[in-house]
Design an enzyme around this catalytic site. Sequence first.
Site, PDB file in Angstrom:
ATOM      1  N   SER A  70       0.847  -1.188   0.000  1.00 30.14           N
ATOM      2  CA  SER A  70       0.000   0.000   0.000  1.00 30.14           C
ATOM      3  C   SER A  70       0.879   1.233   0.000  1.00 30.14           C
ATOM      4  O   SER A  70       2.014   1.198   0.488  1.00 30.14           O
ATOM      5  CB  SER A  70      -0.882   0.005   1.258  1.00 30.14           C
ATOM      6  OG  SER A  70      -1.501   1.262   1.446  1.00 30.14           O
ATOM      7  N   SER A  82       2.023  -3.203   8.717  1.00 32.48           N
ATOM      8  CA  SER A  82       1.881  -4.515   8.080  1.00 32.48           C
ATOM      9  C   SER A  82       2.262  -4.444   6.606  1.00 32.48           C
ATOM     10  O   SER A  82       2.923  -5.336   6.073  1.00 32.48           O
ATOM     11  CB  SER A  82       0.457  -5.048   8.250  1.00 32.48           C
ATOM     12  OG  SER A  82      -0.489  -4.351   7.445  1.00 32.48           O
ATOM     13  N   TYR A 105      -2.086  -0.952  10.100  1.00 33.81           N
ATOM     14  CA  TYR A 105      -2.181  -1.263   8.667  1.00 33.81           C
ATOM     15  C   TYR A 105      -0.884  -0.890   7.953  1.00 33.81           C
ATOM     16  O   TYR A 105      -0.314  -1.689   7.199  1.00 33.81           O
ATOM     17  CB  TYR A 105      -3.369  -0.514   8.063  1.00 33.81           C
ATOM     18  CG  TYR A 105      -3.573  -0.782   6.598  1.00 33.81           C
ATOM     19  CD1 TYR A 105      -4.193  -1.952   6.171  1.00 33.81           C
ATOM     20  CD2 TYR A 105      -3.148   0.127   5.639  1.00 33.81           C
ATOM     21  CE1 TYR A 105      -4.382  -2.212   4.825  1.00 33.81           C
ATOM     22  CE2 TYR A 105      -3.339  -0.122   4.289  1.00 33.81           C
ATOM     23  CZ  TYR A 105      -3.952  -1.290   3.889  1.00 33.81           C
ATOM     24  OH  TYR A 105      -4.131  -1.544   2.551  1.00 33.81           O
TER      25      TYR A 105
END
Length: 191
Positions: free
Chosen positions: A95, A111, A108
């Site tokens: 991401s 990770s 998030y």
Amino acid sequence: IVEAAGGFAAHYSGDVRQREVVHDLVEATVERLGGLDIAFNNAGIGAPRTLIADTSEEDLARVLDVNLFGVWHCMAEELRHMAAFGGGVIVNSASATALRAAPGLAAYAMSKAAVVQLSRTAAVEYADRRIRVFALCPGPIRTPMLERLPAETLESLARGVPIGRLGAVEEVARVVVWLCSPEASYMTGAV
């Protein structure tokens, strides 16, 4: 869509948090298709938006279990097969939050940052076995996970993107297809 275009498609379900389930999934794929050349590991869940000090260990563990360990389980099983049978390509979903500060999204973001480093390491470790590995770091993409957010949040996310809109899953898919194609054959380890 795949079958309508003359291809073959199969669906297998399983929990990427469980290594034995992933092992069985990859084995079934290899048995059905006769090998494994390409893998797109697209595991991901979100967590409640909280400051770091307010993030619970349970939320952090849940996110890491899917987003990091799930990808790691998949890669480990895929790498074994690809190394034994002449190579392949693995693309891991990370991401944009892996590359920049993401206030309220520490679980998030961490990770996905770990997925980036895992991908880079695998690219170096397996290059001599003709396996190319990438980490894909898209910005906000219209997915069911994102669509659950309030409209104002989606509008705010779109304003934060230089082109002023959210991405489409088809746009991400085209990048994955290109990375797995011979046109990207000189690349590995790219983020």
